[in-house]
Write a protein that holds these residues in place. Structure first.
Motif, short mmCIF file in Angstrom:
data_model
loop_
_atom_site.label_atom_id
_atom_site.label_comp_id
_atom_site.label_asym_id
_atom_site.label_seq_id
_atom_site.Cartn_x
_atom_site.Cartn_y
_atom_site.Cartn_z
N ALA A 104 0.84 -1.20 0.00
CA ALA A 104 0.00 0.00 0.00
C ALA A 104 0.88 1.25 0.00
CB ALA A 104 -0.93 -0.01 1.22
N LYS A 105 1.96 1.24 0.78
CA LYS A 105 2.87 2.38 0.81
C LYS A 105 3.52 2.60 -0.55
CE LYS A 105 4.13 1.88 5.68
NZ LYS A 105 5.22 1.52 6.61
N ILE A 106 3.90 1.52 -1.21
CA ILE A 106 4.51 1.62 -2.54
C ILE A 106 3.54 2.30 -3.50
CG2 ILE A 106 5.29 0.32 -4.57
CD1 ILE A 106 6.32 -1.84 -2.52
N VAL A 107 2.29 1.86 -3.49
CA VAL A 107 1.29 2.42 -4.40
C VAL A 107 1.01 3.88 -4.06
CG1 VAL A 107 -1.11 2.23 -5.18
CG2 VAL A 107 0.28 0.17 -4.92
N LEU A 108 0.91 4.20 -2.79
CA LEU A 108 0.67 5.60 -2.39
C LEU A 108 1.83 6.50 -2.81
CD1 LEU A 108 -0.99 5.02 1.09
CD2 LEU A 108 -2.07 6.11 -0.89
N CYS A 109 3.05 6.02 -2.68
CA CYS A 109 4.21 6.80 -3.12
C CYS A 109 4.19 6.96 -4.64
CB CYS A 109 5.51 6.12 -2.70
SG CYS A 109 5.87 6.23 -0.94
N ALA A 110 3.82 5.91 -5.34
CA ALA A 110 3.75 5.98 -6.81
C ALA A 110 2.68 6.98 -7.24
CB ALA A 110 3.44 4.60 -7.38
N LYS A 166 2.07 9.65 -5.78
CA LYS A 166 2.67 10.98 -5.59
C LYS A 166 3.73 11.27 -6.64
CE LYS A 166 2.07 10.76 -0.60
NZ LYS A 166 2.78 10.61 0.68
N LYS A 167 3.84 10.40 -7.64
CA LYS A 167 4.78 10.56 -8.76
C LYS A 167 6.24 10.39 -8.34
CE LYS A 167 1.23 11.88 -11.31
NZ LYS A 167 0.12 11.10 -10.85
N GLU A 168 6.47 9.64 -7.25
CA GLU A 168 7.83 9.39 -6.81
C GLU A 168 8.48 8.34 -7.71
OE1 GLU A 168 7.98 8.56 -2.63
OE2 GLU A 168 7.01 10.46 -2.12
N SER A 169 9.78 8.43 -7.91
CA SER A 169 10.52 7.49 -8.75
C SER A 169 10.69 6.16 -8.02
CB SER A 169 11.89 8.06 -9.09
OG SER A 169 12.70 8.10 -7.92
N HIS A 170 11.04 5.13 -8.79
CA HIS A 170 11.32 3.83 -8.18
C HIS A 170 12.47 3.94 -7.19
CE1 HIS A 170 8.53 1.75 -10.74
NE2 HIS A 170 9.16 2.12 -11.84
N GLY A 171 13.49 4.71 -7.57
CA GLY A 171 14.64 4.87 -6.69
C GLY A 171 14.28 5.52 -5.37
N LYS A 172 13.47 6.56 -5.43
CA LYS A 172 13.07 7.26 -4.20
C LYS A 172 12.19 6.36 -3.33
CE LYS A 172 11.11 11.46 -2.38
NZ LYS A 172 10.50 12.75 -2.63
N ILE A 173 11.26 5.65 -3.97
CA ILE A 173 10.39 4.73 -3.22
C ILE A 173 11.25 3.65 -2.56
CG2 ILE A 173 8.58 2.98 -3.42
CD1 ILE A 173 7.40 4.69 -5.74
N GLY A 228 13.06 1.12 2.03
CA GLY A 228 14.05 0.06 2.28
C GLY A 228 13.79 -1.19 1.45
N ILE A 229 13.39 -1.00 0.20
CA ILE A 229 13.11 -2.12 -0.71
C ILE A 229 13.96 -1.94 -1.97
CG2 ILE A 229 10.76 -2.44 0.16
CD1 ILE A 229 9.79 -0.91 -2.40
N SER A 230 13.88 -2.89 -2.87
CA SER A 230 14.60 -2.78 -4.13
C SER A 230 13.77 -2.00 -5.16
CB SER A 230 14.91 -4.17 -4.69
OG SER A 230 13.71 -4.82 -5.07
N LYS A 231 14.46 -1.46 -6.15
CA LYS A 231 13.75 -0.79 -7.25
C LYS A 231 12.88 -1.81 -7.98
CE LYS A 231 17.28 2.65 -8.28
NZ LYS A 231 18.21 3.12 -9.32
N LYS A 232 13.37 -3.04 -8.05
CA LYS A 232 12.62 -4.10 -8.73
C LYS A 232 11.27 -4.31 -8.06
CE LYS A 232 13.02 -8.94 -10.08
NZ LYS A 232 13.87 -10.14 -10.08
N SER A 285 9.61 -2.10 -6.28
CA SER A 285 8.81 -0.91 -6.56
C SER A 285 8.17 -1.02 -7.94
CB SER A 285 9.68 0.34 -6.46
OG SER A 285 8.95 1.48 -6.84
N ARG A 286 8.98 -1.40 -8.93
CA ARG A 286 8.47 -1.57 -10.30
C ARG A 286 7.39 -2.65 -10.36
NH1 ARG A 286 13.68 -0.33 -11.93
NH2 ARG A 286 14.42 -2.45 -11.66
N LEU A 287 7.64 -3.77 -9.68
CA LEU A 287 6.71 -4.89 -9.69
C LEU A 287 5.33 -4.47 -9.19
CD1 LEU A 287 6.11 -8.03 -9.78
CD2 LEU A 287 6.69 -7.99 -7.37
N TRP A 288 5.28 -3.79 -8.05
CA TRP A 288 3.98 -3.45 -7.47
C TRP A 288 3.29 -2.31 -8.20
CZ3 TRP A 288 0.99 -6.62 -5.26
CH2 TRP A 288 1.56 -7.77 -4.74
N ARG A 289 4.05 -1.41 -8.78
CA ARG A 289 3.44 -0.37 -9.62
C ARG A 289 2.80 -1.04 -10.84
NH1 ARG A 289 5.05 5.42 -10.59
NH2 ARG A 289 6.71 4.99 -9.12
N GLN A 290 3.53 -1.97 -11.45
CA GLN A 290 3.02 -2.66 -12.64
C GLN A 290 1.80 -3.52 -12.29
OE1 GLN A 290 5.91 -5.20 -14.52
NE2 GLN A 290 4.49 -5.89 -16.08
#
Length: 90
Positions: free
Chosen positions: A36-42, A44-51, A56-60, A62-67
């Motif tokens: 839920a935090k990943i999606v809420l950050c996404a 807010k237009k935050e980048s995978h790197g910032k999320i 404290g997760i990988s960019k991978k 972040s990308r996975l859950w956005r997708q």
């Protein structure tokens, strides 16, 4: 080679409220809360790197859950089910 920007997520008010409610509920499983935090950050237009750095997760991850969120939204899957990790082949 140019960097690709992350695919945008735009939550509606109901989805945002549902995710924020999940975060406030102490009985929400940690993995669901993290998603839920990943999606809420996404949203807010935050980048995978910032999320990734912020949570404290990988960019991978972040990308996975956005997708996944985008794919399951298109299939009109309820918000909570999108976070439970079900396959996108439903």
């Amino acid at each position: 080679m140019p960097r690709l920007s992350a695919e945008p997520i735009e939550l509606n008010e109901l989805e945002r409220a549902e995710l924020e409610k999940l975060l406030k509920c102490s009985s929400t499983p940690q993995q669901v809360a993290l998603r839920a935090k990943i999606v809420l950050c996404a949203d807010k237009k935050e980048s995978h790197g910032k999320i990734a750095k912020e949570l404290g997760i990988s960019k991978k991850m972040s990308r996975l859950w956005r997708q996944r969120w985008r794919e399951l939204t298109a299939k009109q899957v309820p918000a909570i089910e999108r976070l439970l990790g079900y396959s996108t082949s439903r």
